[in-house]
Structures are given as structure tokens and as C-alpha cells.
Scaffold this motif. Structure first.
Motif, short mmCIF file in Angstrom:
data_model
loop_
_atom_site.label_atom_id
_atom_site.label_comp_id
_atom_site.label_asym_id
_atom_site.label_seq_id
_atom_site.Cartn_x
_atom_site.Cartn_y
_atom_site.Cartn_z
N GLY A 55 70.90 39.15 86.48
CA GLY A 55 70.07 37.96 86.35
C GLY A 55 68.59 38.27 86.27
N LYS A 56 67.83 37.22 86.00
CA LYS A 56 66.37 37.34 85.93
C LYS A 56 65.80 37.47 87.35
N ASN A 57 64.61 38.04 87.42
CA ASN A 57 63.98 38.25 88.71
C ASN A 57 62.47 38.13 88.58
N PHE A 58 61.80 37.77 89.69
CA PHE A 58 60.34 37.71 89.72
C PHE A 58 59.77 39.10 89.99
N ILE A 59 58.55 39.31 89.56
CA ILE A 59 57.93 40.62 89.73
C ILE A 59 57.36 40.74 91.15
N SER A 60 57.50 41.92 91.72
CA SER A 60 56.99 42.18 93.07
C SER A 60 55.49 42.41 93.04
N ALA A 61 54.82 42.09 94.15
CA ALA A 61 53.38 42.30 94.24
C ALA A 61 53.02 43.78 94.22
N ASN A 62 53.98 44.64 94.61
CA ASN A 62 53.73 46.09 94.60
C ASN A 62 54.61 46.81 93.58
N TRP A 63 54.95 46.10 92.50
CA TRP A 63 55.79 46.69 91.45
C TRP A 63 55.09 47.88 90.79
N LYS A 64 55.88 48.89 90.45
CA LYS A 64 55.37 50.05 89.73
C LYS A 64 56.37 50.45 88.65
N PRO A 65 55.88 50.98 87.52
CA PRO A 65 56.81 51.43 86.48
C PRO A 65 57.59 52.65 86.95
N ASP A 66 58.88 52.71 86.60
CA ASP A 66 59.69 53.86 87.00
C ASP A 66 59.48 55.02 86.03
N GLN A 67 60.12 56.14 86.31
CA GLN A 67 59.93 57.33 85.50
C GLN A 67 60.43 57.14 84.08
N ASN A 69 54.38 32.81 87.14
CA ASN A 69 55.54 32.41 87.94
C ASN A 69 56.83 32.38 87.11
N GLU A 70 57.01 33.43 86.30
CA GLU A 70 58.20 33.54 85.46
C GLU A 70 59.08 34.68 85.94
N ALA A 71 60.38 34.52 85.71
CA ALA A 71 61.34 35.57 86.05
C ALA A 71 61.88 36.20 84.77
N HIS A 72 62.14 37.51 84.81
CA HIS A 72 62.67 38.22 83.64
C HIS A 72 63.68 39.26 84.09
N ARG A 73 64.52 39.69 83.16
CA ARG A 73 65.57 40.65 83.48
C ARG A 73 65.04 42.06 83.60
N SER A 74 64.11 42.43 82.73
CA SER A 74 63.64 43.82 82.71
C SER A 74 62.12 43.86 82.69
N TRP A 75 61.52 44.11 83.85
CA TRP A 75 60.07 44.21 83.91
C TRP A 75 59.59 45.50 83.27
N GLY A 76 60.44 46.50 83.24
CA GLY A 76 60.07 47.76 82.59
C GLY A 76 59.79 47.56 81.11
N GLN A 77 60.66 46.80 80.43
CA GLN A 77 60.46 46.54 79.01
C GLN A 77 59.23 45.66 78.77
#
Length: 450
Positions: A134-146, A177-185
Motif C-alpha cells: 500500500g501507499k505510505n506517508f514519508i517519514s520526517a527522517n527519511w533517507k534514500p537507500d543504497q 500530505n500525500e502517500a505513495h508506494r515508492s518514495w525511492g522512485q
């Protein structure tokens, strides 16, 4: 003794669990486990399904808002730790879930459990058998993965550039205030756009050129301003000041004509506005002096020596009296006059660092004559001063680094003294005649010493 700093029950977090599923996820999992202990549940498809009120969950985890609760719960579901049988927390009053622990209804003792309706059974079956992420909100401390960084690296985008985009990326999507499946993309698309903008700016810098002293606008540039109703003479009057300003800044640009059009339009609009406010100007009088504000602009902000300004007042008055012009902006005109002369004066200074005696065939540079021309001092008059100037300094047998500077000062002072005027307040000459001042007094001015 219980401390007043710990007024409520703490949340128990297991380090090994946090290392496995994440700290946020371990905190929520511990809280959910405490909230459903000794509460009724429903058994279906081999799992015990629990229900907690969303407002109670928010009260138990007050350091998160509903977006964060949705984000962490979705992360627990995606990692296979829990199943969720309710909609988004922002839209539901209750949060229905089950721990991913397959068991029969008699596997462990529960306080109470009830059978569920066929509709609930079908919904739960879809949740437990689905592989949907499912979709998800972005975290305040989100970081891109390797993996994300490696994909950007394949596009020749440096990691340090990517990390500089993270704060803006997080702030933008949390604000929306939007949710998405892949924050990396999403981050990859965001960073690619920023990288293209960065490369475009760098390319523009490489193509930019510096302003040169004989720059002139093209005919099409002039025509475009004429079509806007700007007077031709006004356009050409702005060129020299435009060149001097940008040479002083040292900046480089691609479209100088575009900048020139902007400047001319702005100056023209200011002039028209002044005319509309008041058409009643007044002639410049003999004892006129720039205001304190004007002096501050020139000496403090433009860092022009006071002696240079003082020496230019007389020639400024003479010039405008001869033209018979009336104006209510004498201070502005004087500031422009001084800035232009100061810029040309600085360019006229000799570059030699070694003092030298004056030669028999010395002549002022063309820059000196250009500066004198700006002050409306006749070139023939200036040339007539050269023999006496050379003779005086050869007799003194002194050496200096800049003979241009000394001659420029001498010519301006001599011109002002020969065009003396009377102060109407005391009916006395404000300047002495050339006969009353010796050549030594005129030239031996320590304010212009090297």
C-alpha cells in the motif's frame, strides 16, 4: 521514589526487534501489544484480529501525528509483521489488525473471542492472502537507500548532490500530505530534475561573457525600446552608466541586451513617475551641496573618498548652470555623476608599482581625457596644462606611481577655479582665481598622494 519527569507508563522497546524491523516500527509494535493485552479479539483464518480506537492509539503515541501512524503501520504490514483489515487511519475511527502469528483458536488462551461475520471473513481473507504493497506517508527522517543512490549514480549524479536534495524533498511531500508506494522512485525523479537544472545553470555560466568597455546594444534592441515609447536619446544616455556598473561588479552574463532593456525601462519608468509627481524643478544654485543622505550613499556604501567628491561639486554646478536645466533631483544626478567618474578614475590609474620621475615627453592617458570629458572639461584646455605640469614636477625632481592621477586632479581644480562663481549669501567668491593660488599649492595635495 517515582520521578515527576516520568508521569506515565513507558513504552518497552526491544533492541534486537528495533534492529530487525526499525525503531519506529518496534515502538508501534510494542504499543499495540500492550493495548490489546486482555482485550477481546476475533479469530479468523488462523489469526486473532484486534481493534483499537485511532484516537486512543494517537494518545498512546503523542509524538506522532496521524500521517506518521499511517506510515509506520503500513511499514509493519509491508514487512509482514502485521495484517491490517481497516482503511487509512486518516479516514477510520478504529484500527483493525492481527499479528502475523499463525495459530488455531485453541493455541493460546485469550480473554475472549467471537466469531466474525461472512463480510468480515472475506475482507480478512483478502488482507492475509494479498501481496499488495500500500501507499505510505514519508517519514520526517527519511533517507534514500543504497539502491536509490546506485540508480542515481548510473545517471552520473553524485551522492553528495543527492543528499543535498533530501531536506527539500521531505518538506515538500510532508507539506502536501500525500502517500505513495515508492518514495525511492519519487526521490529519483525529483533529483534528476534538480540535476538538470543545475547542469543548465552551469552551462549558462560557461557561456556567459564579461561586460566590455565599448559594448553597444544592437539596432533590434534599441528598436524594441523605441516601440515602448522610450526616447532614443534617453536610451543612449544609459549606455555608459550601464557599462560602468557591470564592469565594477565583474559579473558575467549571457544576455546583456536583456539586462540593458530592463535597466532602461526601470530608469524610464522612474523618470516618468518623477515627472508625474512634480514638474516643478529648480535651477542649481552656486552654494548647492549634496545632502547628508547623498554623501552617505557615496562615501559609505560606494566607498568613494570624500576628497574626490568635494573636488567634483564645482564642476557639477558649472555644467548644469551652463545648461540652464531645472530639476528637483539634483542629489540623484550628482550620485550618478560621481559613481561614473569614480569608476572611470579607478580604471585610469597606472598599474606600475614602482614610483618613477616624470618624463620630458609625458602625456596623460586617453582614460584621463575620458574622465575629464565626463566632467565637461575641454580636452584642449587639459592639453594646454601639460607643459607647465611637466616643468613643475621636473623642477621638484620627485617620483610618483601615478602621474595620471596627479594631472587629473590638477586639471579639474584649475578648470573649477577659472570658472569661479559668487556665493549669493555673502557676496564673496567661493573659489579663488588661478593667480591667487600657486601651482605648488594646487598640485601638492596630500589627499591624492600614493
Amino acid at each position: 521514589m517515582k520521578s515527576s519527569l516520568i508521569p506515565e507508563k513507558p513504552i518497552l522497546v526491544y533492541p534486537s526487534l528495533a534492529a530487525t524491523v526499525g525503531l519506529d516500527e518496534a515502538v508501534m509494535l510494542s504499543c499495540l501489544s500492550d493495548m490489546v493485552t486482555n482485550t477481546p479479539s476475533k479469530f479468523a483464518n488462523g489469526f486473532y484480529w484486534h481493534s483499537v480506537r485511532v484516537d486512543q492509539l494517537h494518545k498512546a503515541l503523542p509524538f506522532w501525528d496521524l500521517r506518521d501512524l499511517q506510515r509506520v503501520s503500513t511499514s509493519l504490514r509491508e514487512k509482514g509483521v502485521i495484517f491490517i483489515a481497516s482503511g487509512p487511519l486518516l479516514q477510520e475511527a478504529s484500527f483493525k489488525f492481527a499479528f502475523n502469528e499463525k495459530q488455531t483458536s485453541t493455541t493460546r488462551h485469550m480473554p475472549s473471542h467471537t466469531e466474525i461475520t461472512p463480510q468480515e471473513q472475506a475482507h480478512i481473507a483478502r488482507q492475509t492472502n494479498s501481496t499488495f504493497s500500500g501507499k505510505n506517508f514519508i517519514s520526517a527522517n527519511w533517507k534514500p537507500d543504497q539502491v536509490t543512490l546506485e540508480q542515481l549514480g548510473q545517471l552520473n549524479i553524485p551522492s553528495d548532490f543527492a543528499f543535498r536534495q533530501v531536506p527539500e524533498f521531505i518538506a515538500y511531500w510532508r507539506e502536501r500530505n500525500e502517500a505513495h508506494r515508492s518514495w525511492g522512485q519519487k526521490f529519483i525523479s525529483h533529483t534528476i530534475q534538480r540535476w538538470r537544472n543545475f547542469e543548465e545553470q552551469e552551462n549558462r555560466k560557461n557561456k556567459a561573457t564579461a561586460m566590455f568597455s565599448n559594448w553597444q546594444p544592437s539596432q533590434s534592441c534599441v528598436d524594441s525600446m523605441l516601440q515602448r515609447g522610450i526616447a532614443r536619446q534617453f536610451i543612449f544616455d544609459q549606455i555608459q552608466e550601464f557599462i560602468s556598473f557591470w564592469q565594477a561588479t565583474g559579473e558575467r552574463h549571457i544576455a546583456w541586451e536583456s539586462k540593458f532593456i530592463q535597466r532602461v525601462q526601470s530608469e524610464w519608468a522612474s523618470q516618468e513617475a518623477r515627472r508625474n509627481v512634480s514638474n516643478q524643478g529648480f535651477p542649481i544654485f552656486n552654494s548647492w551641496r549634496p545632502s547628508e543622505d547623498a554623501m552617505e550613499v557615496m562615501t559609505v556604501k560606494s566607498e568613494i573618498p570624500l576628497s574626490f567628491i568635494e573636488d567634483s561639486i564645482a564642476e557639477f554646478i558649472i555644467y548644469w548652470q551652463e545648461k540652464g536645466t531645472e530639476s528637483n533631483t539634483w542629489n540623484s544626478l550628482f550620485i550618478k555623476h560621481i559613481r561614473l567618474q569614480w569608476h572611470r578614475y579607478q580604471h585610469a590609474l597606472d598599474n606600475s608599482v614602482d614610483p618613477q620621475p616624470i618624463s620630458d615627453n609625458w602625456l596623460p592617458s586617453q582614460d584621463v581625457f575620458d574622465i575629464l570629458k565626463l566632467a565637461n572639461i575641454d580636452q584642449a584646455f587639459a592639453k594646454s596644462l601639460v607643459p607647465e605640469f611637466i616643468l613643475y614636477w621636473k623642477d621638484r625632481n620627485e617620483i610618483h606611481r601615478s602621474w595620471n592621477t596627479r594631472f587629473l586632479h590638477h586639471a579639474k581644480r584649475t578648470w573649477a577655479k577659472q570658472h569661479q562663481f559668487v556665493d549669493p549669501q555673502n557676496n564673496q567668491n567661493t573659489l579663488r582665481s588661478t593667480r591667487e593660488i600657486s601651482l605648488e599649492e594646487e598640485l601638492n595635495d596630500t589627499s591624492w598622494a600614493d
